[in-house]
Design an enzyme around this catalytic site. Sequence first.
Site, PDB file in Angstrom:
ATOM      1  N   GLY A  51      53.050 -18.610  21.731  1.00 34.13           N
ATOM      2  CA  GLY A  51      52.925 -19.916  22.382  1.00 34.13           C
ATOM      3  C   GLY A  51      53.380 -20.999  21.419  1.00 34.13           C
ATOM      4  O   GLY A  51      52.867 -22.123  21.418  1.00 34.13           O
ATOM      5  N   GLN A  79      51.292 -26.844  22.908  1.00 36.21           N
ATOM      6  CA  GLN A  79      50.470 -27.935  22.345  1.00 36.21           C
ATOM      7  C   GLN A  79      49.701 -27.543  21.087  1.00 36.21           C
ATOM      8  O   GLN A  79      49.711 -28.244  20.101  1.00 36.21           O
ATOM      9  CB  GLN A  79      49.402 -28.297  23.390  1.00 36.21           C
ATOM     10  CG  GLN A  79      49.904 -29.001  24.572  1.00 36.21           C
ATOM     11  CD  GLN A  79      49.730 -30.483  24.386  1.00 36.21           C
ATOM     12  OE1 GLN A  79      49.173 -30.972  23.398  1.00 36.21           O
ATOM     13  NE2 GLN A  79      50.228 -31.207  25.319  1.00 36.21           N
ATOM     14  N   ASP A 135      57.767 -17.384  21.843  1.00 38.49           N
ATOM     15  CA  ASP A 135      57.516 -18.058  23.116  1.00 38.49           C
ATOM     16  C   ASP A 135      58.388 -17.381  24.171  1.00 38.49           C
ATOM     17  O   ASP A 135      59.075 -16.393  23.883  1.00 38.49           O
ATOM     18  CB  ASP A 135      57.736 -19.585  23.033  1.00 38.49           C
ATOM     19  CG  ASP A 135      56.772 -20.343  23.964  1.00 38.49           C
ATOM     20  OD1 ASP A 135      56.884 -20.171  25.201  1.00 38.49           O
ATOM     21  OD2 ASP A 135      55.894 -21.076  23.467  1.00 38.49           O
ATOM     22  N   ARG A 185      37.361 -21.408  32.786  1.00 43.76           N
ATOM     23  CA  ARG A 185      38.315 -20.639  31.970  1.00 43.76           C
ATOM     24  C   ARG A 185      38.582 -19.264  32.565  1.00 43.76           C
ATOM     25  O   ARG A 185      39.662 -18.728  32.447  1.00 43.76           O
ATOM     26  CB  ARG A 185      37.829 -20.521  30.541  1.00 43.76           C
ATOM     27  CG  ARG A 185      37.778 -21.862  29.825  1.00 43.76           C
ATOM     28  CD  ARG A 185      37.512 -21.670  28.361  1.00 43.76           C
ATOM     29  NE  ARG A 185      37.227 -22.929  27.692  1.00 43.76           N
ATOM     30  CZ  ARG A 185      35.997 -23.405  27.493  1.00 43.76           C
ATOM     31  NH1 ARG A 185      34.953 -22.710  27.910  1.00 43.76           N
ATOM     32  NH2 ARG A 185      35.820 -24.548  26.873  1.00 43.76           N
ATOM     33  N   ASN A 234      46.655 -14.748  32.858  1.00 41.92           N
ATOM     34  CA  ASN A 234      46.878 -14.519  31.417  1.00 41.92           C
ATOM     35  C   ASN A 234      46.622 -13.106  30.910  1.00 41.92           C
ATOM     36  O   ASN A 234      47.184 -12.716  29.886  1.00 41.92           O
ATOM     37  CB  ASN A 234      46.017 -15.490  30.605  1.00 41.92           C
ATOM     38  CG  ASN A 234      46.522 -16.925  30.701  1.00 41.92           C
ATOM     39  OD1 ASN A 234      47.677 -17.153  31.077  1.00 41.92           O
ATOM     40  ND2 ASN A 234      45.678 -17.878  30.373  1.00 41.92           N
ATOM     41  N   VAL A 260      43.342 -16.891  20.950  1.00 39.71           N
ATOM     42  CA  VAL A 260      42.978 -18.268  21.298  1.00 39.71           C
ATOM     43  C   VAL A 260      43.172 -18.483  22.806  1.00 39.71           C
ATOM     44  O   VAL A 260      42.379 -19.161  23.453  1.00 39.71           O
ATOM     45  CB  VAL A 260      43.838 -19.269  20.493  1.00 39.71           C
ATOM     46  CG1 VAL A 260      43.575 -20.703  20.925  1.00 39.71           C
ATOM     47  CG2 VAL A 260      43.593 -19.097  18.998  1.00 39.71           C
ATOM     48  N   GLY A 261      44.225 -17.877  23.362  1.00 37.97           N
ATOM     49  CA  GLY A 261      44.550 -18.059  24.787  1.00 37.97           C
ATOM     50  C   GLY A 261      43.391 -17.624  25.661  1.00 37.97           C
ATOM     51  O   GLY A 261      42.773 -16.583  25.438  1.00 37.97           O
ATOM     52  N   ASP A 296      33.917 -24.148  19.434  1.00 43.88           N
ATOM     53  CA  ASP A 296      32.567 -24.445  19.935  1.00 43.88           C
ATOM     54  C   ASP A 296      31.610 -24.673  18.767  1.00 43.88           C
ATOM     55  O   ASP A 296      30.767 -25.566  18.808  1.00 43.88           O
ATOM     56  CB  ASP A 296      32.084 -23.280  20.807  1.00 43.88           C
ATOM     57  CG  ASP A 296      33.117 -22.899  21.848  1.00 43.88           C
ATOM     58  OD1 ASP A 296      33.358 -23.723  22.744  1.00 43.88           O
ATOM     59  OD2 ASP A 296      33.718 -21.819  21.749  1.00 43.88           O
ATOM     60  N   HIS A 335      33.348 -17.663  25.194  1.00 38.52           N
ATOM     61  CA  HIS A 335      33.923 -19.012  25.084  1.00 38.52           C
ATOM     62  C   HIS A 335      34.115 -19.528  26.511  1.00 38.52           C
ATOM     63  O   HIS A 335      35.212 -19.515  27.067  1.00 38.52           O
ATOM     64  CB  HIS A 335      35.258 -18.965  24.333  1.00 38.52           C
ATOM     65  CG  HIS A 335      35.977 -20.288  24.349  1.00 38.52           C
ATOM     66  ND1 HIS A 335      35.460 -21.425  23.772  1.00 38.52           N
ATOM     67  CD2 HIS A 335      37.162 -20.666  24.898  1.00 38.52           C
ATOM     68  CE1 HIS A 335      36.294 -22.430  23.956  1.00 38.52           C
ATOM     69  NE2 HIS A 335      37.334 -21.997  24.648  1.00 38.52           N
TER      70      HIS A 335
END
Length: 332
Positions: A11, A15, A42, A98, A105, A129-130, A159, A187
Amino acid sequence: MAEPLRVVVTGAAGQIAYSLLYMVAKGDVFGPNQPLILHLLDIPPMMGVLEGVVMELADCALPLLHGVVPTDDPAVAFNNVSAAFLVGAMPRKQGMERKDLLSANVKIFKVQGEALDKYAKKDVKVLVVGNPANTNALICSRYAPSIPRENFTAMTRLDQNRAQAQIAAKINVPVRKVSNLIIWGNHSSTQFPDASHAVVEVNGSVSSVPEVVKDQAWLNSVFVETVQKRGAAVINARKMSSAMSAAKAASDHMKDWFLGTAPERFVSMGVLSDGSYGAPKDVVFSFPVTIKAGKWEIVQGLKISDFARQLLDVTGKELEEERQEAIQIIEA
Ligand SMILES: NC(=O)c1ccc[n+]([C@@H]2O[C@H](COP(=O)([O-])OP(=O)(O)OC[C@H]3O[C@@H](n4cnc5c(N)ncnc54)[C@H](O)[C@@H]3O)[C@@H](O)[C@H]2O)c1
Ligand SMILES: O=C(O)C[C@H](O)C(=O)O
């Protein structure tokens, strides 16, 4: 100087990566004496944007950065890497939970597990992380059978950092004075941010956070809910999910994993559950861990109140449900 370490960020045109790449490339994660070769993965439509990121990395003139490998090919991206930040995935939008991202995903993490299995170093440390990060990490590890399962972790450090910031603000101390906050479970909005074992340094002496806060009702309600819902609050305000703080948390997580935790201190990471604290086994559950010589260990023997027990059970149940859903999506 040490041999360059190969690190992949997926990714890489997105961002989070935009902040993360700078932190990694300037030495925040692997230390000031560790040269790096960054592999940037990517998808094909993002190769033009990625080219711009590569230009900017060059223009930063960073001494530790010995090479950059931009690619849309997982075989190239994962080749010989010692650390993997798996960021690439769709972020949630306003109004989504999420876990709504599972169907979009989870397949990415099957493919990337297979690629890690084939091409990465066998001791690669993987941080997912995704989102939904815990279940994606579980799926990734299942498709990389030649890599130890303890090498797959999910990020709950954001968190933890959020919890630390809330406590520091409540008792009006600098954030660095507060430690040993725990994030239990997923998460997601079922996570349990737990301040009952946290400590704060005041005038050179260490005290228990609940004793200093002196407001258990706040700790059990406003504090928990604020941390649980912080991701959504950022999305509502920014119209995009958290990125700078997520990148900082990813750096913190990988740094502690490579370089270890300080004495008397623990951090929270989503790791493969062994059933500690009554959590379900075979899900990626966030626990307090200490880290030494690149190996994490779940902190044992912490007292769990009845209040905590209830919340641990709720988040564990959600992870079992996500696991089942993920398997159905992948096998469909
Ligand atoms: N665990 C956490 O605490 C945490 C915090 C913040 C965000 N996130 C999650 O991180 C993920 C990334 O967020 P972002 O804001 O950077 O999103 P973004 O949309 O800005 O960037 C994601 C990037 O991933 C790329 N991508 C998509 N599929 C890919 C694949 N198969 N291989 C490689 N790259 C791929 C996209 O092209 C894009 O460039 C989201 O799922 C988000 O929800 C997690
Ligand atoms: O909340 C989100 O969807 C993004 C991220 O996981 C966060 O916690 O900020």
